[in-house]
Write a protein that holds these residues in place. Sequence first.
Motif, PDB file in Angstrom:
ATOM      1  N   ILE A  92      37.891  38.369  27.690  1.00 23.47           N
ATOM      2  CA  ILE A  92      39.093  37.888  28.374  1.00 23.47           C
ATOM      3  C   ILE A  92      38.702  37.549  29.804  1.00 23.47           C
ATOM      4  CG2 ILE A  92      41.410  38.503  29.145  1.00 23.47           C
ATOM      5  CD1 ILE A  92      41.388  40.593  26.805  1.00 23.47           C
ATOM      6  N   GLU A  93      38.908  36.294  30.218  1.00 23.21           N
ATOM      7  CA  GLU A  93      38.519  35.852  31.545  1.00 23.21           C
ATOM      8  C   GLU A  93      39.743  35.469  32.365  1.00 23.21           C
ATOM      9  OE1 GLU A  93      34.087  34.129  30.362  1.00 23.21           O
ATOM     10  OE2 GLU A  93      35.669  32.732  31.000  1.00 23.21           O
ATOM     11  N   ILE A  94      39.814  36.001  33.590  1.00 24.09           N
ATOM     12  CA  ILE A  94      40.906  35.696  34.517  1.00 24.09           C
ATOM     13  C   ILE A  94      40.263  35.084  35.754  1.00 24.09           C
ATOM     14  CG2 ILE A  94      42.927  36.586  35.720  1.00 24.09           C
ATOM     15  CD1 ILE A  94      42.857  38.996  33.855  1.00 24.09           C
ATOM     16  N   GLY A  95      40.374  33.777  35.875  1.00 23.84           N
ATOM     17  CA  GLY A  95      39.644  33.056  36.900  1.00 23.84           C
ATOM     18  C   GLY A  95      40.077  33.352  38.312  1.00 23.84           C
ATOM     19  N   PHE A  96      41.332  33.742  38.538  1.00 17.54           N
ATOM     20  CA  PHE A  96      41.820  33.940  39.899  1.00 17.54           C
ATOM     21  C   PHE A  96      41.698  35.388  40.364  1.00 17.54           C
ATOM     22  CE2 PHE A  96      45.304  33.861  36.837  1.00 17.54           C
ATOM     23  CZ  PHE A  96      45.921  35.084  37.042  1.00 17.54           C
ATOM     24  N   PHE A  97      41.040  36.258  39.567  1.00 16.56           N
ATOM     25  CA  PHE A  97      40.759  37.633  39.974  1.00 16.56           C
ATOM     26  C   PHE A  97      39.272  37.800  40.264  1.00 16.56           C
ATOM     27  CE2 PHE A  97      44.406  40.148  37.738  1.00 16.56           C
ATOM     28  CZ  PHE A  97      45.268  39.731  38.738  1.00 16.56           C
ATOM     29  N   ARG A  98      38.974  38.721  41.152  1.00 13.83           N
ATOM     30  CA  ARG A  98      37.602  39.140  41.361  1.00 13.83           C
ATOM     31  C   ARG A  98      37.405  40.498  40.695  1.00 13.83           C
ATOM     32  NH1 ARG A  98      36.558  37.785  47.793  1.00 13.83           N
ATOM     33  NH2 ARG A  98      36.889  35.506  47.653  1.00 13.83           N
ATOM     34  N   GLY A  99      36.188  40.764  40.245  1.00 12.44           N
ATOM     35  CA  GLY A  99      35.959  42.054  39.612  1.00 12.44           C
ATOM     36  C   GLY A  99      34.731  42.091  38.736  1.00 12.44           C
ATOM     37  N   GLY A 100      34.102  40.946  38.517  1.00  3.94           N
ATOM     38  CA  GLY A 100      32.914  40.937  37.682  1.00  3.94           C
ATOM     39  C   GLY A 100      33.244  41.157  36.218  1.00  3.94           C
ATOM     40  N   THR A 101      32.323  41.770  35.501  1.00  8.28           N
ATOM     41  CA  THR A 101      32.481  41.997  34.067  1.00  8.28           C
ATOM     42  C   THR A 101      32.717  43.482  33.807  1.00  8.28           C
ATOM     43  OG1 THR A 101      31.071  40.123  33.504  1.00  8.28           O
ATOM     44  CG2 THR A 101      31.363  41.833  31.814  1.00  8.28           C
ATOM     45  N   ILE A 102      33.745  43.765  33.010  1.00  3.55           N
ATOM     46  CA  ILE A 102      34.100  45.143  32.669  1.00  3.55           C
ATOM     47  C   ILE A 102      34.082  45.273  31.155  1.00  3.55           C
ATOM     48  CG2 ILE A 102      35.927  46.886  32.726  1.00  3.55           C
ATOM     49  CD1 ILE A 102      36.822  45.700  35.382  1.00  3.55           C
ATOM     50  N   ARG A 103      33.352  46.265  30.670  1.00  7.80           N
ATOM     51  CA  ARG A 103      33.314  46.531  29.233  1.00  7.80           C
ATOM     52  C   ARG A 103      34.393  47.544  28.886  1.00  7.80           C
ATOM     53  NH1 ARG A 103      28.820  44.349  26.976  1.00  7.80           N
ATOM     54  NH2 ARG A 103      27.143  43.729  28.407  1.00  7.80           N
ATOM     55  N   LEU A 104      35.178  47.221  27.877  1.00 10.90           N
ATOM     56  CA  LEU A 104      36.223  48.148  27.456  1.00 10.90           C
ATOM     57  C   LEU A 104      35.651  49.337  26.692  1.00 10.90           C
ATOM     58  CD1 LEU A 104      39.041  45.676  26.350  1.00 10.90           C
ATOM     59  CD2 LEU A 104      38.646  46.715  28.581  1.00 10.90           C
ATOM     60  N   ALA A 105      34.463  49.181  26.131  1.00  8.90           N
ATOM     61  CA  ALA A 105      33.714  50.285  25.517  1.00  8.90           C
ATOM     62  C   ALA A 105      34.507  50.999  24.429  1.00  8.90           C
ATOM     63  CB  ALA A 105      33.268  51.277  26.595  1.00  8.90           C
ATOM     64  N   GLY A 106      35.233  50.221  23.627  1.00  7.77           N
ATOM     65  CA  GLY A 106      35.934  50.809  22.499  1.00  7.77           C
ATOM     66  C   GLY A 106      37.244  51.477  22.820  1.00  7.77           C
TER      67      GLY A 106
END
Length: 325
Positions: free
Chosen positions: A189-203
């Motif tokens: 899921i990509e949100i172009g107007f947010f900053r935050g890098g990549t976050i893994r939901l990890a299950g």
Amino acid sequence: MLRFEVSVEDLLRSRFALSPALDLCLLLRSLAGRDRPLPRAWATRLMPAFERLRRETELDAALALQNRHGGPNFVAPPPRGLNQTWADDLDAIRATPLEAARHEFAATATGPSARDPRVRAVLDSPDAVSRIAEAMDRAWHELLAADWPQLRAICERDVVHRVGVIGEHGWAAAIESLHPGIDWHAGGIEIGFFRGGTIRLAGDGLLLIPSVFVGNIAAHMEDPWPRTLVYRARGTAALWGEEETAPRPDALTALVGRARARLLVALDAPASTSHLARSLAMTPGAVGDHLAILRGAGLLVRARSGRSVLYRRTPLGEALVAGSG
């Protein structure tokens, strides 16, 4: 850009919830001029009580913890599900250990209002948590409680719609429908107007919260919250009287009457009699009578879903609404 990496396990554990405390915080931020402005009619109605509460309670201390980017977690605890109530949230707020609250005070009470002597006295006191909880409880009952059944019904209907989209088109379509700036791309899921890098939901899955007060979209990315997207519920534009986005069924009103036209337009997603009554501020009896007439005319059908009976428009009903826009 913010990207949530999503696995099949994450989809299995993703869920919806409602958060009365979060909506209260968003409302308070709007009334204080720190977030999306409320519609004029709502602001005019609520502002006198809001200003009185600031004089009579410790609400300014609670407001000092809020800014445009959010506030402390303890005043908006993570909701458990769709049955979350303000009483549930208030119990969680009151149970916050003082040291945990003070840790969040240090991180969030950084603006000029936090240096006000009256606010500082509350935040430094040994009963800071209970004083803030009491102020928020007063704010809930005097600013939001009367409208909450209608607002909750709008959010519940939104969830019914999203679950229908998931069943018919899949999770990718449902996620992208939350906001034009959200995309499902390459398993994430990509949100172009947010900053935050990549976050893994990890299950752990994603928590999705509809809100009537959030401006566009908000995200929680840190504990104790699960990874969360807060999005604007469908039907909010009509609630706020934003006529440029709300349907204008003038011809439909002339054909079937104002109340039945409102019901037909509101049924852009399946809904029960009680949901429609709360979201449109009508009595359940009146809604039931009108639904029976619309169903008899072939404009609606109904089907049982668990303990509820949901109504939806037939192709003829869809055509009438589309032709009246």
